[in-house]
Design an enzyme around this catalytic site. Structure first.
Site, PDB file in Angstrom:
ATOM      1  N   TYR A 149      -1.475   7.414  -5.376  1.00  0.00           N
ATOM      2  CA  TYR A 149      -0.133   7.407  -5.958  1.00  0.00           C
ATOM      3  C   TYR A 149       0.215   8.798  -6.462  1.00  0.00           C
ATOM      4  O   TYR A 149      -0.496   9.368  -7.288  1.00  0.00           O
ATOM      5  CB  TYR A 149      -0.050   6.385  -7.092  1.00  0.00           C
ATOM      6  CG  TYR A 149       0.278   4.981  -6.623  1.00  0.00           C
ATOM      7  CD1 TYR A 149       0.204   4.646  -5.273  1.00  0.00           C
ATOM      8  CD2 TYR A 149       0.672   3.998  -7.519  1.00  0.00           C
ATOM      9  CE1 TYR A 149       0.501   3.370  -4.835  1.00  0.00           C
ATOM     10  CE2 TYR A 149       0.966   2.715  -7.090  1.00  0.00           C
ATOM     11  CZ  TYR A 149       0.888   2.410  -5.749  1.00  0.00           C
ATOM     12  OH  TYR A 149       1.187   1.143  -5.323  1.00  0.00           O
ATOM     13  N   LYS A 202     -11.552   1.068   1.835  1.00  0.00           N
ATOM     14  CA  LYS A 202     -11.199   1.268   3.245  1.00  0.00           C
ATOM     15  C   LYS A 202     -12.061   2.391   3.797  1.00  0.00           C
ATOM     16  O   LYS A 202     -11.592   3.353   4.417  1.00  0.00           O
ATOM     17  CB  LYS A 202      -9.705   1.596   3.382  1.00  0.00           C
ATOM     18  CG  LYS A 202      -9.181   1.580   4.808  1.00  0.00           C
ATOM     19  CD  LYS A 202      -9.277   0.228   5.476  1.00  0.00           C
ATOM     20  CE  LYS A 202      -8.680   0.276   6.875  1.00  0.00           C
ATOM     21  NZ  LYS A 202      -8.936  -0.967   7.640  1.00  0.00           N
ATOM     22  N   ASP A 235      -7.821  -4.566   4.257  1.00  0.00           N
ATOM     23  CA  ASP A 235      -7.056  -5.407   5.179  1.00  0.00           C
ATOM     24  C   ASP A 235      -7.698  -6.779   5.329  1.00  0.00           C
ATOM     25  O   ASP A 235      -7.012  -7.808   5.340  1.00  0.00           O
ATOM     26  CB  ASP A 235      -6.881  -4.725   6.538  1.00  0.00           C
ATOM     27  CG  ASP A 235      -8.166  -4.110   7.072  1.00  0.00           C
ATOM     28  OD1 ASP A 235      -9.139  -3.963   6.308  1.00  0.00           O
ATOM     29  OD2 ASP A 235      -8.206  -3.766   8.270  1.00  0.00           O
ATOM     30  N   ASP A 259      -2.540  -2.426  -6.566  1.00  0.00           N
ATOM     31  CA  ASP A 259      -1.130  -2.758  -6.755  1.00  0.00           C
ATOM     32  C   ASP A 259      -0.688  -3.778  -5.715  1.00  0.00           C
ATOM     33  O   ASP A 259      -0.064  -4.799  -6.031  1.00  0.00           O
ATOM     34  CB  ASP A 259      -0.303  -1.481  -6.648  1.00  0.00           C
ATOM     35  CG  ASP A 259       1.133  -1.669  -7.110  1.00  0.00           C
ATOM     36  OD1 ASP A 259       1.452  -2.741  -7.648  1.00  0.00           O
ATOM     37  OD2 ASP A 259       1.931  -0.739  -6.937  1.00  0.00           O
ATOM     38  N   ASP A 263      -0.049  -8.039  -6.394  1.00  0.00           N
ATOM     39  CA  ASP A 263       1.232  -8.694  -6.110  1.00  0.00           C
ATOM     40  C   ASP A 263       1.040  -9.852  -5.139  1.00  0.00           C
ATOM     41  O   ASP A 263       1.640 -10.930  -5.298  1.00  0.00           O
ATOM     42  CB  ASP A 263       2.224  -7.690  -5.530  1.00  0.00           C
ATOM     43  CG  ASP A 263       2.894  -6.842  -6.594  1.00  0.00           C
ATOM     44  OD1 ASP A 263       2.514  -6.958  -7.780  1.00  0.00           O
ATOM     45  OD2 ASP A 263       3.783  -6.039  -6.253  1.00  0.00           O
TER      46      ASP A 263
END
Length: 372
Positions: A149, A202, A235, A259, A263
């Site tokens: 970010y 990842k 993923d 994040d 959600d």
């Protein structure tokens, strides 16, 4: 029951006479849901005979632009430095006039100023609320200060830049120090829950950055022999949450992945409107619901205050666990139980398919909190 959904690091006790907590209403529906959470919190403290909360109102957001010429006044930050915890309502920075619209949000400014490195986001399904994953009860522990970010990974300046008008680039940062402290928060939490941690990364593509995060988390996990640890690619983890979300306990991951996954988990467990959140360092914590300011329904008495109420309960737990009034933990338990019972009884706001207004939902929860 108390969920203990926050890092516990006892360092300084709250004064026995009262518990001072900052109160920042924010924008949009914050003007409705924050006062609702405040009233319910006061009722819960009274019901368990705890020392009263002294709420410290502080200016922030659009209102602060009008009174102070900035959405994040320095006087507010100075006041927050004297408090162990505070409640922050949602912000609607898209509605701010320039130049404030493109600047760091009030929540982001507070998070950076006080190094709130752990974002704790439970996702729990409630009886009475339709959910894709009706047995889900997990907590996502998100590293909150670096990663990919742009507003969080530089001492000064932005992690995004454009060397030419047609090329945009971004820098991601992962450090051992940040990975270690968020891993400890996750493993400590898991040791108080069901004893399982899933490290999400990842590393098959981002081998150096998320690979370092993964490896450090596993190293920290060796210090918690009673906690089972496993790893998942982000993923694959998204698919697992949809298919078998009830199997997970504590999920620890870097900033952006956390994040997105939180959600997703919030929606799978019912709604972002029921998803609480706590941002914490070793010495300070901020209750802040995971959802936004919903300006389209602001002022219409339709907003769902559940996430804000439960976020405030998380703050009570955190304060109690770090040497504050033990009654705050009992008050948090009352709040959580009252919310669960209210939803199970079919009392809900329109976003959950119910007929209750914001005020009616809050009144019902308050009445349940006060029951002896």
């Amino acid at each position: 029951m108390v969920s203990n959904d926050g890092p516990v690091n006892p360092t300084r006790a709250t004064t026995p006479e009262s518990t001072p907590i900052g109160l920042l209403v924010g924008d949009g529906i914050g003007h409705e849901i924050v006062p609702a959470a405040q009233r319910i919190a006061d009722a819960a403290v009274s019901a368990v005979g705890g020392t009263p909360v002294t709420w410290v109102p502080l200016d922030v957001g659009l209102d602060a632009i009008g009174t102070h010429g900035t959405p994040m006044p320095e006087s507010t930050l100075v006041a927050l430095a004297e408090l162990d915890g505070w409640v922050l309502g949602p912000h609607d920075s898209a509605s701010y006039p320039e130049p404030f619209r493109g600047q760091l949000t009030p929540g982001g400014t507070i998070r950076k100023r006080f190094d709130l490195f752990a974002n704790i986001r439970p996702a729990r399904a409630f009886a009475g609320v339709r959910a894709v994953s009706p047995e889900m009860d997990l907590v996502i522990v998100r590293e909150n200060t670096e990663g990919f970010y742009a507003d969080r990974n530089m001492f000064t300046g932005s992690g995004e830049f454009m060397p030419t008008p047609d090329v945009a680039m971004a820098v991601g940062v992962v450090t051992r120090r940040a990975s270690e402290r968020i891993a400890h928060a996750a493993f400590e939490l898991a040791s108080r829950r069901r004893g399982r941690v899933t490290v999400v990364h990842k590393a098959n593509v981002l081998a150096l950055t998320t690979g370092l995060f993964r490896d450090v988390c596993h190293e920290v996990g060796e210090q918690y022999p009673g906690v089972e640890v496993r790893s998942e690619h982000v993923d694959a983890m998204a698919a697992h949450l949809v298919r078998r979300g009830e199997e997970f306990d504590v999920v620890v991951t870097e900033n952006m992945f956390g994040d997105i996954l939180s959600d997703l988990a919030g929606e799978l467990s019912g709604s972002l409107g029921t998803a609480p959140s706590l941002n914490a360092s070793e010495t300070k914590a901020m209750a802040q619901a995971a959802h936004g300011a919903a300006p389209d329904i602001a002022g219409r008495n339709r907003a769902n205050p559940t996430a804000m109420i439960l976020s405030t309960a998380m703050l009570f737990e955190w304060l109690s666990g770090r040497g504050g009034d033990p009654a705050l933990g009992q008050a948090a338990e009352r709040i959580q139980l009252a919310v669960a019972n209210t939803l199970e009884a079919g009392v809900a706001t329109a976003d959950l398919g119910g007929l209750a207004s914001t005020a009616e939902f809050a009144e019902t929860v308050t009445a349940r909190v006060l029951r002896r």
